[in-house]
Design a protein around this motif. Sequence first.
Motif, PDB file in Angstrom:
ATOM      1  N   ILE A 139       0.676  -1.049   0.192  1.00 40.30           N
ATOM      2  CA  ILE A 139       0.047  -0.012   0.024  1.00 40.30           C
ATOM      3  C   ILE A 139       0.867   1.173   0.000  1.00 40.30           C
ATOM      4  N   GLU A 140       0.683   1.995  -0.896  1.00 41.28           N
ATOM      5  CA  GLU A 140       1.750   3.008  -1.257  1.00 41.28           C
ATOM      6  C   GLU A 140       0.938   4.439  -1.379  1.00 41.28           C
ATOM      7  N   LYS A 141       1.443   5.605  -0.711  1.00 43.84           N
ATOM      8  CA  LYS A 141       0.704   6.877  -0.904  1.00 43.84           C
ATOM      9  C   LYS A 141       0.974   7.525  -2.244  1.00 43.84           C
ATOM     10  N   GLN A 190      20.716   9.491  -6.972  1.00 46.55           N
ATOM     11  CA  GLN A 190      21.316   9.938  -8.273  1.00 46.55           C
ATOM     12  C   GLN A 190      21.662   8.557  -8.956  1.00 46.55           C
ATOM     13  N   TYR A 191      22.369   7.676  -8.234  1.00 45.95           N
ATOM     14  CA  TYR A 191      22.761   6.336  -8.841  1.00 45.95           C
ATOM     15  C   TYR A 191      23.105   5.616  -7.759  1.00 45.95           C
ATOM     16  N   PHE A 192      23.410   4.276  -7.800  1.00 43.88           N
ATOM     17  CA  PHE A 192      23.678   3.495  -6.638  1.00 43.88           C
ATOM     18  C   PHE A 192      24.728   2.582  -7.008  1.00 43.88           C
ATOM     19  N   GLY A 209      13.722  -0.794   5.913  1.00 44.55           N
ATOM     20  CA  GLY A 209      14.122   0.386   5.056  1.00 44.55           C
ATOM     21  C   GLY A 209      15.799   0.600   5.200  1.00 44.55           C
ATOM     22  N   ASP A 210      16.079   1.651   4.211  1.00 48.29           N
ATOM     23  CA  ASP A 210      17.500   2.033   3.934  1.00 48.29           C
ATOM     24  C   ASP A 210      18.072   2.509   5.393  1.00 48.29           C
ATOM     25  N   ALA A 211      17.260   3.078   6.551  1.00 44.24           N
ATOM     26  CA  ALA A 211      17.730   3.917   7.551  1.00 44.24           C
ATOM     27  C   ALA A 211      17.986   2.851   8.585  1.00 44.24           C
TER      28      ALA A 211
HETATM   29  C1  LIG Z   1      17.691  13.721  -2.965  1.00 44.65           C
HETATM   30  C2  LIG Z   1      18.470  12.231  -2.495  1.00 44.65           C
HETATM   31  C3  LIG Z   1      19.502  11.672  -3.032  1.00 44.65           C
HETATM   32  C4  LIG Z   1      19.696  10.489  -2.733  1.00 44.65           C
HETATM   33  N1  LIG Z   1      21.019  10.125  -3.309  1.00 44.65           N
HETATM   34  C5  LIG Z   1      21.295   8.779  -3.132  1.00 44.65           C
HETATM   35  C6  LIG Z   1      22.390   8.277  -4.005  1.00 44.65           C
HETATM   36  O1  LIG Z   1      22.899   9.074  -4.977  1.00 44.65           O
HETATM   37  N2  LIG Z   1      22.697   7.079  -3.854  1.00 44.65           N
HETATM   38  C7  LIG Z   1      21.991   5.975  -3.049  1.00 44.65           C
HETATM   39  O2  LIG Z   1      22.288   4.865  -2.802  1.00 44.65           O
HETATM   40  N3  LIG Z   1      20.967   6.641  -2.316  1.00 44.65           N
HETATM   41  C8  LIG Z   1      20.477   7.791  -2.604  1.00 44.65           C
HETATM   42  N4  LIG Z   1      19.569   8.296  -1.803  1.00 44.65           N
HETATM   43  C9  LIG Z   1      18.650   7.499  -0.581  1.00 44.65           C
HETATM   44  C10 LIG Z   1      17.879   6.491  -1.624  1.00 44.65           C
HETATM   45  O3  LIG Z   1      16.746   7.102  -2.470  1.00 44.65           O
HETATM   46  C11 LIG Z   1      17.042   5.621  -0.445  1.00 44.65           C
HETATM   47  O4  LIG Z   1      18.064   4.992   0.423  1.00 44.65           O
HETATM   48  C12 LIG Z   1      16.259   4.510  -0.919  1.00 44.65           C
HETATM   49  O5  LIG Z   1      15.721   4.787  -2.068  1.00 44.65           O
HETATM   50  C13 LIG Z   1      15.351   4.067   0.299  1.00 44.65           C
HETATM   51  O6  LIG Z   1      14.478   3.059  -0.208  1.00 44.65           O
HETATM   52  P1  LIG Z   1      13.215   2.784   1.089  1.00 44.65           P
HETATM   53  O7  LIG Z   1      12.398   1.748   0.334  1.00 44.65           O
HETATM   54  O8  LIG Z   1      13.893   2.423   2.197  1.00 44.65           O
HETATM   55  O9  LIG Z   1      12.370   4.001   1.497  1.00 44.65           O
HETATM   56  P2  LIG Z   1      11.578   4.915   0.448  1.00 44.65           P
HETATM   57  O10 LIG Z   1      12.107   5.059  -0.896  1.00 44.65           O
HETATM   58  O11 LIG Z   1      11.297   6.320   1.245  1.00 44.65           O
HETATM   59  O12 LIG Z   1       9.975   4.258   0.299  1.00 44.65           O
HETATM   60  C14 LIG Z   1       9.149   4.367   1.530  1.00 44.65           C
HETATM   61  C15 LIG Z   1       7.717   4.400   0.646  1.00 44.65           C
HETATM   62  O13 LIG Z   1       6.672   4.669   1.758  1.00 44.65           O
HETATM   63  C16 LIG Z   1       5.920   5.532   1.178  1.00 44.65           C
HETATM   64  N5  LIG Z   1       5.002   5.915   2.386  1.00 44.65           N
HETATM   65  C17 LIG Z   1       5.422   6.530   3.516  1.00 44.65           C
HETATM   66  N6  LIG Z   1       4.387   6.877   4.293  1.00 44.65           N
HETATM   67  C18 LIG Z   1       3.164   6.148   3.789  1.00 44.65           C
HETATM   68  C19 LIG Z   1       1.950   5.747   4.326  1.00 44.65           C
HETATM   69  N7  LIG Z   1       1.583   6.499   5.285  1.00 44.65           N
HETATM   70  N8  LIG Z   1       1.031   5.212   3.754  1.00 44.65           N
HETATM   71  C20 LIG Z   1       1.549   4.686   2.347  1.00 44.65           C
HETATM   72  N9  LIG Z   1       2.903   4.697   1.790  1.00 44.65           N
HETATM   73  C21 LIG Z   1       3.760   5.372   2.707  1.00 44.65           C
HETATM   74  C22 LIG Z   1       6.667   6.721   0.571  1.00 44.65           C
HETATM   75  O14 LIG Z   1       5.613   7.340  -0.492  1.00 44.65           O
HETATM   76  C23 LIG Z   1       7.356   5.626  -0.280  1.00 44.65           C
HETATM   77  O15 LIG Z   1       7.302   5.331  -1.391  1.00 44.65           O
HETATM   78  C24 LIG Z   1      18.998   9.674  -1.972  1.00 44.65           C
HETATM   79  C25 LIG Z   1      17.879  10.130  -1.481  1.00 44.65           C
HETATM   80  C26 LIG Z   1      17.368  11.319  -1.733  1.00 44.65           C
HETATM   81  C27 LIG Z   1      15.829  11.653  -1.187  1.00 44.65           C
END
Ligand SMILES: Cc1cc2nc3c(=O)[nH]c(=O)nc-3n(C[C@H](O)[C@H](O)[C@H](O)COP(=O)(O)OP(=O)(O)OC[C@H]3O[C@@H](n4cnc5c(N)ncnc54)[C@H](O)[C@@H]3O)c2cc1C
Length: 328
Positions: free
Chosen positions: A34-36, A59-61, A300-302
């Motif tokens: 489920i995605e917002k 930007q890249y990974f 997640g990434d964090a």
């Molecule tokens: C500006 C920027 C530059 C970056 N540069 C790099 C880079 O160069 N190289 C690299 O490796 N990484 C980079 N990153 C980090 C990388 O994008 C993240 O580490 C990775 O995409 C995180 O994936 P995730 O699935 O953990 O989180 P997210 O991609 O944040 O996924 C979480 C999802 O949850 C959804 N969500 C949130 N709340 C709700 C809710 N209540 N209900 C439903 N859906 C919800 C959001 O819409 C989102 O789609 C960058 C990030 C940013 C923003």
Amino acid sequence: MQKSAKRLAIVGAGVAGLTLAQRMQSAGWSVTLIEKARGPGGRLSTRRRDGGQFDHGAQYFTARTEAFAREISGWAREGWVEQWNGSFYRWLDSRLEPDPVDRPRWVGVPRMSGLTRALSAGLTIVTSSRVESLIRKDAAWAVHTESGEIHDGFDWVVLTCPGPQALALAPSGSPVAERAQQLNYAPCWAAMVESGADFIPEYDGLRLEHPILAWVARDSSKPGRPDGCRWVVHASAEWTEANIDATGEDVARCMREAFEAVTGVQPTSVTVHRWLYALASNDGGTGSCIDPTQSLGLCGDALLGGRVEDAWLSAHHLAKSLLAIEQT
Ligand SMILES: Cc1cc2nc3c(=O)[nH]c(=O)nc-3n(C[C@H](O)[C@H](O)[C@H](O)COP(=O)(O)OP(=O)(O)OC[C@H]3O[C@@H](n4cnc5c(N)ncnc54)[C@H](O)[C@@H]3O)c2cc1C
């Protein structure tokens, strides 16, 4: 009698959510994401505008682990990603220095969201649905969305949204809420810039030590992109924090002036996007978090760092724990 498939709801369809969904579905679970937002991708996404496109988040990974390097090789064989063999520089005290590559830089093709679209294949994703609350009754979860939909009957819920958004959903007192509270993110203003092609600097990617800017990329130099001259510019975390509530108009003007002064390129248009939870920093905890008493998870990434690779690894970490719990 055959056991019925476990039902899993995943909140968020970024890299972590999609990776976890594919892994659990291939283990026989029934999975709903489920995605917002209007589509999957999260911070690995692409903004499309007037026929142009901008990778305005990641930007890249790169791959630091063998497991992720192997996964990327598979994606490359499928044609979902390619190496970005651009020229990369650093900007230090107004001087340019080459920024040598220590590992390949990969991008989705023909845009970042090309990868997340491919990773979404075969999955059930409910989009444009912001999860507002989670209710647990009779050992089953119901997921309530802002628009009043209820998705119910789940054995497990996994949150993959950034910490503050996960904290708003997790029951207080759960280890998932406690961990979500510890996760930290720096914000980032991103500018999407178009220009003519009359002057193009020698770099495709530039990291900066600068009062406003942290990164400039010629987005259109990435492989498989449409013609044109498009740039993505990221402000530094410090400048973004200081200007977090500024209007888009003011931010666009400041970033445009800084971009012009650094690159010598004259923009023809600039739009901006504010990432509130952009770059995560590692809290030193485990790669994912599970509350087995309430059948709730967090990844997640964090949980591991702040990169695409960390999101992918964290999802696999959680999948392993979920499968271990359910198989005992
Ligand atoms: C500006 C920027 C530059 C970056 N540069 C790099 C880079 O160069 N190289 C690299 O490796 N990484 C980079 N990153 C980090 C990388 O994008 C993240 O580490 C990775 O995409 C995180 O994936 P995730 O699935 O953990 O989180 P997210 O991609 O944040 O996924 C979480 C999802 O949850 C959804 N969500 C949130 N709340 C709700 C809710 N209540 N209900 C439903 N859906 C919800 C959001 O819409 C989102 O789609 C960058 C990030 C940013 C923003």
